[in-house]
Design a protein around this motif. Structure first.
Motif, mmCIF file in Angstrom:
data_model
loop_
_atom_site.group_PDB
_atom_site.id
_atom_site.type_symbol
_atom_site.label_atom_id
_atom_site.label_comp_id
_atom_site.label_asym_id
_atom_site.label_seq_id
_atom_site.Cartn_x
_atom_site.Cartn_y
_atom_site.Cartn_z
ATOM 1 N N GLU A 360 0.858 -1.190 0.000
ATOM 2 C CA GLU A 360 0.000 0.000 0.000
ATOM 3 C C GLU A 360 0.890 1.233 0.000
ATOM 4 O O GLU A 360 1.850 1.318 0.774
ATOM 5 C CB GLU A 360 -0.920 0.023 1.223
ATOM 6 N N ASN A 419 -4.599 4.956 -1.973
ATOM 7 C CA ASN A 419 -5.813 5.468 -1.319
ATOM 8 C C ASN A 419 -6.459 6.579 -2.141
ATOM 9 O O ASN A 419 -5.771 7.478 -2.640
ATOM 10 C CB ASN A 419 -5.463 6.028 0.064
ATOM 11 N N GLU A 451 -8.037 2.107 -3.062
ATOM 12 C CA GLU A 451 -8.697 1.911 -1.767
ATOM 13 C C GLU A 451 -9.636 3.081 -1.499
ATOM 14 O O GLU A 451 -9.233 4.241 -1.568
ATOM 15 C CB GLU A 451 -7.658 1.825 -0.633
ATOM 16 N N ASP A 481 -11.734 0.280 2.183
ATOM 17 C CA ASP A 481 -10.779 0.506 3.275
ATOM 18 C C ASP A 481 -11.517 0.765 4.590
ATOM 19 O O ASP A 481 -12.684 1.168 4.588
ATOM 20 C CB ASP A 481 -9.941 1.752 2.918
ATOM 21 N N LYS A 502 -10.930 -4.405 3.421
ATOM 22 C CA LYS A 502 -9.823 -4.213 4.373
ATOM 23 C C LYS A 502 -10.408 -3.987 5.764
ATOM 24 O O LYS A 502 -11.019 -2.949 6.034
ATOM 25 C CB LYS A 502 -8.961 -3.011 3.954
ATOM 26 N N GLU A 538 -5.975 -5.226 8.587
ATOM 27 C CA GLU A 538 -5.041 -4.106 8.767
ATOM 28 C C GLU A 538 -4.582 -4.004 10.207
ATOM 29 O O GLU A 538 -5.384 -4.178 11.129
ATOM 30 C CB GLU A 538 -5.768 -2.789 8.472
HETATM 31 MG MG MG Z 1 -5.659 2.450 2.889
#
Ligand code: MG
Ligand code: C2E
Ligand code: MG
Length: 596
Positions: A360, A419, A451, A481, A502, A538
């Motif tokens: 990421e 992101n 994301e 996310d 996530k 995460e």
């Molecule tokens: Mg993220």
């Protein structure tokens, strides 16, 4: 021991007096003439002086005169000894400031009584001085900690009270209440009415919590400045509803009209609330007291920006005060041009194989002015001031370029996650930007994952579905996310075209010990698999959390337990080492490539 200086030129008299003094438990200091007497007085600062009048060099009057010139010595009780009982001599001695006199010959008890009388007087005087000084100090203290108009404790008193409460290790909240449009309001009233209004507001505020949370003697309502008050309460949990209810009570109570000189005056207020439970000292080297005050101010500022007449809870992501925020805004404008932004990469590991399947991209800002600033702080500001598009485009470009590089240098491709902010999702042109970046960098679309947070999706629902569909058509992957932090169910989210869920760190922390989170996580993993979605956990930090996730068949883990976000050079080495390890353990066959 009490020191008594005896100044006497006659040896027999001197010794006689010294013996009496010793017998009574005093410490005699002996001088044989006036000059020596003065020197001993300066050196020892005795509690009392007994001095003969008739002496060569300096006589007793001259000694007394010299002592009275020096502030430190002038208040020492002084008894003079005279052979003559002539009224004139006595008068002269008393006029010069002597405390008492004895006429020779005197008896031991006369001497002792005279000494004790003077010592008692001295003690009484010094006690009375101490009391007066204490009294004065107390009243100065009280004035500097009390607001004159309302008689409420003031801002200095608040800081002191906060220090006290914080040492008790109990949680509490601070309400900062500000009268809206006060300058305008006071310009329409005369001084007396303005003061009356403030007093009435203070009275109403005190009605909400009539008793202090600590003790009857401590007060929990403070006047902070012209139009601001603060209130402390032991309520802390906004979710529990107690704090919002209290905030409404304040707003409603203070909104009712005030009658000033027969006329009704209407007032609204804004309230910022900070609790010890959500204030951290991380932003700068500041104390918890300051952080709490700063938190309440920041929350108040938020309300005022939106027009007031409302309340707001401080959250750590609002960490900037109005001034800090301005600093960030200004510095952010230059961050891109001045090369202050950098992309870090955090590896995502396939839990069953232990291999890196993607990374990421996480933005980092090392500002020349402010030092490292967290993305959770500056990204919302970049969104508000319209810089997010430029910044995001740059991150996307950097990340895709990096992933393409890895593709050429590694035996297997590494996927890259970037992101997207809520603002980007609501603006036209996003798909074109993604298409262009992919084309320019040469990265294959299936290696890019965008994301989007659950909350951003919900905010932009209708628009988001169309965009996500278009991105999916391009072959780009989509991850939801921070899943679980919003209020939507998995069923609802499955209507969005996405590939990956996530799971937010909030569920993963201590999961092996937290039964309620275990149920949620295992249900989400099962449902996601049924919907053909991958699950990334995460924020796993410990082997225990990792073991639990393995047991639940979570697909991928992204957390400190494997790797922290790193600069590109370090992450390249990390991936290379991971691939070598995999090759060794699988005897030269390259294990599972991209799993998401
Ligand atoms: Mg993220
Ligand atoms: P996110 O996208 O959910 O990123 C994961 C965050 O969790 C990262 O924080 C990462 O450092 C942190 N993290 C990962 N593993 C662990 C762990 O084991 N323990 C702990 N305590 N933390 C872990 P970071 O880098 O501070 O980023 C915070 C958020 O800022 C990101 O959350 C994302 O929402 C946003 N962000 C970061 N970079 C960008 C960007 O380029 N664009 C946009 N729009 N947002 C970004
Ligand atoms: Mg996240």
């Amino acid at each position: 021991m009490i020191k008594i200086l005896v100044i006497e030129d006659n040896e027999a008299a001197r010794e006689n007096i010294s013996d009496i003094l010793r017998l009574e438990g005093f410490e005699p200091l002996i001088a044989t003439d006036g000059q020596q007497g003065l020197e001993l007085a300066v050196q020892h600062l005795p509690d009392l002086i007994i001095c003969d009048v008739m002496m060569p060099k300096l006589n007793g009057y001259e000694v007394l005169g010299a002592l009275s010139q020096q502030e430190r010595l002038s208040t020492i009780p002084f008894i003079f000894l005279t052979a003559k009982a002539a009224r004139y001599d006595v008068r002269q001695g008393m006029t010069l400031g002597s405390s008492d006199y004895l006429t020779k010959p005197f008896s031991p008890s006369e001497l002792v009584t005279a000494i004790q009388t003077q010592l008692k007087r001295k003690e009484a005087i010094s006690q009375s001085y101490t009391q007066q000084i204490d009294h004065l100090k107390r009243s100065i203290d009280q004035n500097s900690y009390t607001d004159e108009l309302t008689q409420l404790p003031n801002q200095a008193a608040l800081s002191q009270t906060l220090e006290q409460y914080l040492t008790q290790d109990k949680d509490f909240s601070l309400f900062l209440i500000s009268v809206d449009q006060f300058s305008f309001l006071s310009s329409t009233l005369n001084t007396a009415d303005t003061e009356e209004l403030i007093k009435l507001i203070a009275q109403r505020i005190q009605k909400v919590f009539p008793h202090s949370m600590a003790s009857e003697s401590l007060k929990d309502t403070f006047r902070m400045g012209q139009n601001q008050f603060s209130v402390l309460t032991d309520q802390v949990d906004p979710e529990g509803g107690q704090l919002p209810r209290t905030a409404y009570r304040f707003l409603n109570l203070l909104r009712a009209p005030y009658i000033l000189n027969g006329k009704a005056v209407n007032v609204t207020t804004s309230i910022g609330i900070a609790s010890t439970t959500n204030v951290t000292e991380a932003s700068r080297q500041v104390s918890k007291v300051e952080s709490l005050l700063q938190g309440a101010k920041t929350a108040l500022y938020k309300v005022q920006q939106k027009g007031g007449n409302d309340y707001c809870f401080y959250r750590p992501e609002m960490i900037f005060s109005a001034f800090e925020r301005l600093d960030v805004e200004n510095a952010l404008y230059y961050a891109l041009q001045q090369d202050e932004l950098e992309v870090f990469y955090q590896s995502q590991i396939d839990i069953s194989e232990g291999c890196v399947v993607g990374v990421e991209a996480l933005l980092r800002w090392n500002s020349a002015q402010l030092g490292w600033v967290s993305p959770t702080k500056f990204i919302p500001i970049a969104e508000e001031i319209g810089l997010i598009n430029d910044i995001s485009k740059w991150v996307l470009w950097k990340a895709c370029e990096q992933a393409k590089q890895w593709q050429t240098m590694m035996p297997k491709p590494i996927g890259i996650s970037v992101n997207l902010s809520a603002v980007q999702l609501s603006q036209p042109g996003l798909c074109e930007i993604v298409r262009k970046v992919l084309k320019d960098t040469g990265l294959e679309p299936h290696l890019l994952c965008l994301e989007i947070t659950e909350n951003a999706l919900i905010k932009n629902k209708s628009y988001a579905i169309n965009i996500l569909q278009e991105l999916k058509k391009m072959g780009v992957r989509i991850a939801i996310d921070d899943f679980g932090t919003g209020y939507s169910g998995l069923g609802y989210l499955s209507s969005f075209p996405c590939n990956t869920i996530k799971l937010d760190r909030m569920f993963i922390q201590d999961i092996h010990q937290r039964f309620s989170n275990q149920r949620i996580v295992s249900a989400i993993i099962k449902m996601s698999h049924e919907l053909d979605l991958n699950v990334i956990a995460e924020g796993a930090e410990t082997p225990e959390e990792l073991d639990y996730l393995k047991l639940q068949k979570c697909d991928i883990v992204q957390g400190f337990v494997y790797a922290k976000p790193m600069p590109s050079h370090d992450v390249t080495q990390f991936i290379q080492a991971n691939i070598s390890e995999q090759l060794d353990s699988n005897q030269a066959s390259i294990p599972a490539t991209l799993a998401y």
